[in-house]
Write an enzyme that holds these catalytic residues in place. Structure first.
Site, mmCIF file in Angstrom:
data_model
loop_
_atom_site.group_PDB
_atom_site.id
_atom_site.type_symbol
_atom_site.label_atom_id
_atom_site.label_comp_id
_atom_site.label_asym_id
_atom_site.label_seq_id
_atom_site.Cartn_x
_atom_site.Cartn_y
_atom_site.Cartn_z
ATOM 1 N N LYS A 8 0.792 -1.217 -0.036
ATOM 2 C CA LYS A 8 0.039 0.071 -0.161
ATOM 3 C C LYS A 8 0.886 1.229 0.033
ATOM 4 C CE LYS A 8 -3.827 2.148 2.834
ATOM 5 N NZ LYS A 8 -4.489 1.877 3.942
ATOM 6 N N SER A 16 -9.731 2.239 3.286
ATOM 7 C CA SER A 16 -8.829 2.702 2.256
ATOM 8 C C SER A 16 -7.705 1.663 1.625
ATOM 9 C CB SER A 16 -7.981 3.612 2.996
ATOM 10 O OG SER A 16 -7.029 3.199 3.914
ATOM 11 N N SER A 66 -9.927 -0.174 7.499
ATOM 12 C CA SER A 66 -9.205 -0.163 5.991
ATOM 13 C C SER A 66 -8.659 -1.395 5.577
ATOM 14 C CB SER A 66 -8.328 1.162 6.001
ATOM 15 O OG SER A 66 -9.032 2.287 5.815
HETATM 16 N N1 GLN Z 1 -13.163 4.507 6.667
HETATM 17 C C1 GLN Z 1 -12.452 4.913 7.940
HETATM 18 C C2 GLN Z 1 -12.019 6.150 7.879
HETATM 19 O O1 GLN Z 1 -12.131 6.695 6.536
HETATM 20 C C3 GLN Z 1 -11.275 3.893 8.091
HETATM 21 C C4 GLN Z 1 -9.931 4.354 7.394
HETATM 22 C C5 GLN Z 1 -8.934 3.513 7.785
HETATM 23 O O2 GLN Z 1 -8.820 2.549 8.441
HETATM 24 N N2 GLN Z 1 -7.702 4.000 7.375
HETATM 25 O O3 GLN Z 1 -11.437 6.819 8.315
#
Ligand code: GLN
Length: 484
Positions: free
Chosen positions: A78, A156, A180
């Site tokens: 990532k 994400s 994420s």
């Molecule tokens: N969807 C969550 C957010 O937007 C989690 C994102 C993540 O775990 N990096 O913050």
């Protein structure tokens, strides 16, 4: 001969050990697939020369019988992990041309174990999002999409999930702050684990919310996940929140019987808005666990309904502090033709950050500002403690908790990105474990009526990933999920 890319982590390593193919052949096959992928947009960079020269070294080690645990295995990363000499942008314009001259601890552990860097995967900008639509490099497509109906991969870590599901990598690294790793794993039909906070070093990972961020692998099987985690976890004195505790052999846990284990079902997760298909898969999961000899117990996590609002105060607050460093002075993008220093700061940030990131910074600075700090940030910290206590009590009566990973399956690109609250609802089942720092895993468990994957989530006690691997393997066995 089996197509190499059809093999997961364990099978690729077995093929390499049996000399069925070389690491150079493995890497060439993946590079070819990545280069020719015009549909998914899962990768944003790769470096064929670097990957091939590492593969040659790996083949040399193997020919001398000096193979390392992951020798020759391609690993997608990532774009939030610093990889020495490779562009690392967190998919933000503000870091578009940032090239770190150091390596994150997690990736360096994996390279030391013989893993081979195969490329950078796309993600939501600074890991803020649940659909991979906020990436500066464009949306990623879920490989389960039907013709003419493009679905999000989740976020994400959407590029990582999409790449693993589409067999463009046997494993990809993700990070999970509020879901994420788990939510995109669920949307794409892959296994994703967020380890206990402190299990993997955060050093060299671009920070979003430092009290929540954790790294973990996305793979196509539970055993693959265990093997990779075993090689990336461990104490690091460069991360002050890293915990000095032995890393067990997670792969051994995958074949352990779950007979007699107690699995908790939290009644507060039966929310309205839960799709009936998701509820059905959850019920299937309960039945599979009973069939495997586990005991199902009802547990209560009374503060669950406060988890999402708490997360959306704590995470933006920390993000606003972490992202203050991107001001055009030291790293990345700087706006040209500015009038003075203040103009440079504000114009650089206004142009360098995307809309969702700016929204988080605004929320974060607001909840931390004098006058609102007590009402929001401090309060959220207190509720966070209540959520931790809920889990502590629940774990007096069970070994792990079983829930759906997300309230729905993958949705269409563009369907939810105009309404932040609807988007944030995706995280309703994943954020409680994040706030409590607990390990949690998503395992693909079935398909919905659109033919898209749905995952089940297992939440474990702190530093008890082993139980998750044992139960996860049982879920995987019973679900018999077929990857694409
Ligand atoms: N969807 C969550 C957010 O937007 C989690 C994102 C993540 O775990 N990096 O913050």
């Amino acid at each position: 001969m089996t197509k190499i890319s059809n093999l997961g982590v364990v099978d690729t390593l077995e093929g390499l050990n049996k000399k069925e193919f070389s690491s150079v052949e493995v890497i060439k096959e993946y590079l070819n697939l990545i280069e020719n992928d015009s549909k998914l947009n899962a990768y944003i960079h790769f470096n064929a020369e670097k990957s091939l020269s590492s593969a040659k070294l790996s083949d040399e080690r193997r020919s001398k019988n000096e193979a390392l645990p992951l020798d020759g295995l391609p690993i997608a990363v990532k774009d939030i992990f610093c990889v020495n000499g490779e562009k690392t942008s967190a998919c933000s314009k503000i870091l578009e041309n940032f090239i770190p001259n150091y390596e994150s601890t997690v990736t360096s552990k994996l390279w030391k174990a013989g893993g081979i860097y195969i490329g950078k995967t796309s993600m939501d900008e600074f890991a803020m999002g649940s659909s991979n639509e906020t990436s500066y490099f464009g949306s990623v497509v879920n490989p389960w999409s039907k013709e003419g109906d493009k679905l999000v991969p989740g976020g994400s870590s959407g590029g990582s999930a999409s790449a693993v599901a589409a067999k463009l990598a046997p494993v990809a690294l993700g990070t999970d702050t509020g879901g994420s790793i788990r939510q995109p794993a669920s949307f794409c039909g892959t296994v994703g684990i967020k380890p206990t906070y402190g299990r993997c070093s955060r050093w060299g990972i671009i920070a979003f919310a430092s009290s929540l961020d954790q790294a973990g692998p996305l793979t196509r099987s539970v055993r693959d996940s265990a093997l990779v985690l075993e090689n990336m976890a461990g104490f690091d004195n460069l991360d002050s929140t890293s915990v000095n505790i032995k890393v067990p052999k997670f792969t051994d846990a995958c074949s352990k019987s779950i007979k007699g284990m107690k699995i908790g079902i939290p009644k507060e997760y039966k929310i309205s808005g839960l799709s009936s298909e998701v509820e059905n898969i959850w019920n299937d999961g309960i039945k599979w666990m009973e069939d495997a000899g586990a005991e199902i117990v009802e547990v209560t996590l009374p503060h669950t309904k406060y988890a999402l609002p708490t997360y959306y105060i704590v995470a933006p607050a920390e993000a606003s502090a972490n992202l203050a460093r991107y001001d055009g002075v030291k790293y990345g993008f700087r706006k040209e033709n500015i009038q003075d220093l203040e103009d440079m700061y504000s114009s650089t940030r206004a142009e360098g950050f995307g809309e969702e990131v700016k929204r988080r910074i605004l929320i974060g600075t607001y909840v931390l500002s004098a006058g609102y700090y007590d009402a929001y940030y401090l309060r959220a910290q207190k509720v966070r403690t209540k959520i931790v206590e809920d889990f502590n009590l629940a774990f007096n009566n069970c070994d792990a908790i079983l829930t759906p990973t997300a309230p729905t399956g993958a949705f269409k690109i563009g369907e939810k990105n105009m309404d932040p609250i609807t988007m944030y609802m995706n995280d309703i089942f994943t954020v409680p474990a994040s706030l409590a720092g607990l390990p949690a895993m998503s395992i693909p468990s079935g398909l919905n009526s659109n033919g898209c994957p749905l995952g089940l989530q297992l939440i474990g006690k702190g530093f008890d990933e082993e139980t998750l691997f044992s139960i996860g393997a049982a879920v995987e066995n019973a679900a018999n999920f077929q990857s694409i």
